[in-house]
Design a protein around this motif. Structure first.
Motif, PDB file in Angstrom:
ATOM      1  N   GLU A 188       0.858  -1.190   0.000  1.00 26.28           N
ATOM      2  CA  GLU A 188       0.000   0.000   0.000  1.00 26.28           C
ATOM      3  C   GLU A 188       0.889   1.233   0.000  1.00 26.28           C
ATOM      4  O   GLU A 188       1.869   1.308   0.756  1.00 26.28           O
ATOM      5  N   LEU A 189       0.592   2.182  -0.862  1.00 24.99           N
ATOM      6  CA  LEU A 189       1.367   3.424  -0.922  1.00 24.99           C
ATOM      7  C   LEU A 189       0.682   4.467  -0.046  1.00 24.99           C
ATOM      8  O   LEU A 189      -0.443   4.875  -0.303  1.00 24.99           O
ATOM      9  N   VAL A 190       1.378   4.888   1.003  1.00 25.54           N
ATOM     10  CA  VAL A 190       0.809   5.784   1.998  1.00 25.54           C
ATOM     11  C   VAL A 190       1.535   7.124   1.957  1.00 25.54           C
ATOM     12  O   VAL A 190       2.770   7.173   1.944  1.00 25.54           O
ATOM     13  N   ASN A 191       0.775   8.219   1.923  1.00 24.04           N
ATOM     14  CA  ASN A 191       1.373   9.555   1.979  1.00 24.04           C
ATOM     15  C   ASN A 191       1.882   9.829   3.388  1.00 24.04           C
ATOM     16  O   ASN A 191       1.175   9.633   4.378  1.00 24.04           O
ATOM     17  N   ILE A 193       5.187  12.292   5.736  1.00 26.55           N
ATOM     18  CA  ILE A 193       6.034  13.496   5.721  1.00 26.55           C
ATOM     19  C   ILE A 193       7.189  13.318   4.743  1.00 26.55           C
ATOM     20  O   ILE A 193       7.631  14.249   4.080  1.00 26.55           O
ATOM     21  N   ASP A 194       7.682  12.089   4.649  1.00 25.94           N
ATOM     22  CA  ASP A 194       8.830  11.796   3.771  1.00 25.94           C
ATOM     23  C   ASP A 194       8.413  11.511   2.337  1.00 25.94           C
ATOM     24  O   ASP A 194       9.239  11.116   1.522  1.00 25.94           O
ATOM     25  N   GLY A 195       7.148  11.694   2.029  1.00 31.25           N
ATOM     26  CA  GLY A 195       6.663  11.398   0.683  1.00 31.25           C
ATOM     27  C   GLY A 195       5.824  10.134   0.702  1.00 31.25           C
ATOM     28  O   GLY A 195       5.250   9.753   1.723  1.00 31.25           O
ATOM     29  N   ILE A 196       5.759   9.464  -0.428  1.00 33.02           N
ATOM     30  CA  ILE A 196       4.972   8.234  -0.516  1.00 33.02           C
ATOM     31  C   ILE A 196       5.767   7.073   0.083  1.00 33.02           C
ATOM     32  O   ILE A 196       6.891   6.797  -0.338  1.00 33.02           O
ATOM     33  N   THR A 197       5.166   6.420   1.073  1.00 30.13           N
ATOM     34  CA  THR A 197       5.828   5.318   1.770  1.00 30.13           C
ATOM     35  C   THR A 197       5.136   4.003   1.432  1.00 30.13           C
ATOM     36  O   THR A 197       3.913   3.878   1.589  1.00 30.13           O
ATOM     37  N   PRO A 198       5.888   3.006   0.978  1.00 26.82           N
ATOM     38  CA  PRO A 198       5.280   1.690   0.716  1.00 26.82           C
ATOM     39  C   PRO A 198       5.109   0.916   2.027  1.00 26.82           C
ATOM     40  O   PRO A 198       6.051   0.815   2.825  1.00 26.82           O
ATOM     41  N   MET A 328      16.216  -2.872  -7.462  1.00 29.03           N
ATOM     42  CA  MET A 328      15.424  -1.646  -7.563  1.00 29.03           C
ATOM     43  C   MET A 328      14.427  -1.541  -6.405  1.00 29.03           C
ATOM     44  O   MET A 328      14.275  -0.481  -5.784  1.00 29.03           O
ATOM     45  N   ARG A 329      13.738  -2.626  -6.088  1.00 27.53           N
ATOM     46  CA  ARG A 329      12.766  -2.607  -4.986  1.00 27.53           C
ATOM     47  C   ARG A 329      13.428  -2.248  -3.657  1.00 27.53           C
ATOM     48  O   ARG A 329      12.922  -1.426  -2.883  1.00 27.53           O
ATOM     49  N   LEU A 330      14.581  -2.863  -3.404  1.00 22.02           N
ATOM     50  CA  LEU A 330      15.285  -2.592  -2.148  1.00 22.02           C
ATOM     51  C   LEU A 330      15.761  -1.138  -2.072  1.00 22.02           C
ATOM     52  O   LEU A 330      15.654  -0.497  -1.020  1.00 22.02           O
ATOM     53  N   LEU A 331      16.270  -0.628  -3.180  1.00 20.66           N
ATOM     54  CA  LEU A 331      16.753   0.757  -3.187  1.00 20.66           C
ATOM     55  C   LEU A 331      15.602   1.756  -3.053  1.00 20.66           C
ATOM     56  O   LEU A 331      15.737   2.790  -2.384  1.00 20.66           O
ATOM     57  N   LEU A 332      14.472   1.457  -3.670  1.00 17.06           N
ATOM     58  CA  LEU A 332      13.316   2.360  -3.620  1.00 17.06           C
ATOM     59  C   LEU A 332      12.560   2.244  -2.294  1.00 17.06           C
ATOM     60  O   LEU A 332      12.342   3.242  -1.591  1.00 17.06           O
ATOM     61  N   ASP A 333      12.172   1.023  -1.940  1.00 18.77           N
ATOM     62  CA  ASP A 333      11.277   0.831  -0.807  1.00 18.77           C
ATOM     63  C   ASP A 333      11.999   0.787   0.536  1.00 18.77           C
ATOM     64  O   ASP A 333      11.459   1.252   1.543  1.00 18.77           O
ATOM     65  N   GLU A 334      13.193   0.218   0.554  1.00 19.94           N
ATOM     66  CA  GLU A 334      13.920   0.093   1.818  1.00 19.94           C
ATOM     67  C   GLU A 334      14.892   1.249   2.051  1.00 19.94           C
ATOM     68  O   GLU A 334      14.987   1.771   3.156  1.00 19.94           O
ATOM     69  N   GLU A 335      15.614   1.641   1.003  1.00 19.33           N
ATOM     70  CA  GLU A 335      16.595   2.724   1.146  1.00 19.33           C
ATOM     71  C   GLU A 335      16.005   4.087   0.816  1.00 19.33           C
ATOM     72  O   GLU A 335      16.665   5.114   1.007  1.00 19.33           O
TER      73      GLU A 335
END
Length: 368
Positions: A188-191, A193-198, A328-335
């Motif tokens: 789920e993509l949640v808005n 403070i840091d932007g969109i958070t998965p 890509m997933r790790l860099l985007l969602d985790e990092e």
């Protein structure tokens, strides 16, 4: 390695005594083999630790070779040759009334490959260590890999290969280095403070437990690592009260489903279930390997955008190709990197070799 015949003999008798409380006259052939293996592992462990320490301190760029197969062959003779002590060992053992060739025959052959692809991967590992390159392997610890062949009435019959019936003497289990690999669920993509958070929901967690095998260079002090992952059910998923209330079969089914990932090399993929298991195998070791590499990199204290300056990942044929999407997933969602930065790191980190144009090496998957 510099060691005298008498020192080797002394070390061997000590290892046999400390391990089995036996002397060479009383020990079984298997105990003699295991004592020799443990002694050679002792000899290998110090340069192995020093190699890892040197890589960390010097912050050298390290390469990780992702492969579905590593057809290593029996390792005891290779280690003796690469340590340059085979003749010394043979003579020392002969004086103790032990035939080295007899012991070499007792070693199980790790059934981790099917042919050319796996042998090539193993040769790369040998060459990297012998040429003093910091290069390591990453794959799956298949409990049943390449089948045993039996001929009945002129036809081949494939028999399950139980090469891990006994403990594999060369591996070191590293449960403290385990990582979790997630399957299924939703994101789920949640808005925020840091932007969109998965935010991930409802995924099945599988524990990837690493087993490390030393790859010994010839006539040098370099010992690199082949890390193989075994799939296990996390302990927190074991509901003791449920077992006591009759949920045993449900537990067994779940345990079997999890452990099937590291059971058999190349399951039959003629059915949807077989296809899914193959894909789960490939994603399992790729995700586990990338998570481990990222953890190790972050200990260096370097910024994440310099990842490709210190890490190279080589994909051996298409089996581990999902590594591109997973990094890509790790860099985007985790990092929490932006897409362009993550993509640039991925492009600079990943390399790929195709070895054949046969269909089984060029996997393709339906969208569903």
């Amino acid at each position: 390695m510099n060691i005298s015949k008498n020192k080797f003999k002394e070390d061997y008798i000590k290892r046999l005594t400390f391990t089995f409380a036996q002397n060479p006259d009383d020990a079984t052939l298997m105990h003699k083999y295991l004592a020799l293996g443990k002694l050679i592992k002792d000899y290998v462990s110090e340069p192995w630790a020093k190699t890892n320490d040197a890589y960390a301190k010097k912050q050298v760029k390290q390469m990780y070779y992702f492969s579905m197969e590593f057809l290593l062959g029996r390792l005891l003779n290779t280690y003796l040759l690469n340590l340059n002590i085979r003749d010394i060992a043979k003579e020392a053992l002969r004086e103790l009334g032990i035939d080295l060739d007899e012991l070499l025959e007792l070693e199980p052959d790790p059934a981790l490959g099917n042919g050319g692809l796996g042998r090539l991967a193993a040769c790369f590992m040998d060459s990297l260590a012998t040429l003093n390159f910091p290069g390591h392997g990453c794959g799956i610890r298949f409990k049943h890999g390449l089948f045993n062949q039996k001929i009945e009435n002129g036809y081949q019959k494939e028999i399950l290969n139980n090469w891990l019936n006994e403990d594999f003497i060369w591996e070191i289990k590293k449960p403290d280095k385990s990582v979790s690999v997630l399957f299924g669920g939703n994101v789920e993509l949640v808005n925020s403070i840091d932007g969109i958070t998965p935010v991930y929901h409802g995924a099945d967690k599988i524990l990837a437990v690493p087993y490390d095998i030393p790859i010994v260079g010839a006539d040098n002090e370099t010992v690199n690592t082949l890390r193989l992952f075994s799939a296990e059910l996390p302990e927190e998923d074991i509901d003791l009260s449920g077992l006591q209330k009759g949920g045993y079969q449900k537990f067994i089914d779940k345990k079997f489903q999890v452990e099937s990932i590291s059971q058999i090399l190349y399951p039959d993929d003629s059915s949807p279930q077989g296809k899914l298991l193959r894909l789960r195998q490939e994603y399992f070791f790729v995700s586990a390997g990338l998570q481990t590499i990222l953890k190790r990199y972050k200990k260096m204290g370097e910024p994440i955008n310099r990842f490709s300056d210190f890490i190279a990942i080589h994909i051996n044929d298409t089996h581990p190709a999902v590594a591109v999407a997973e990094l890509m997933r790790l860099l985007l969602d985790e990092e929490r990197l932006d897409w362009d930065t993550a993509w640039n790191i991925t492009v600079q980190t990943m390399a790929y070799t195709n070895h054949t144009i046969l269909a089984e090496a060029l996997e393709k998957w339906p969208y569903d």
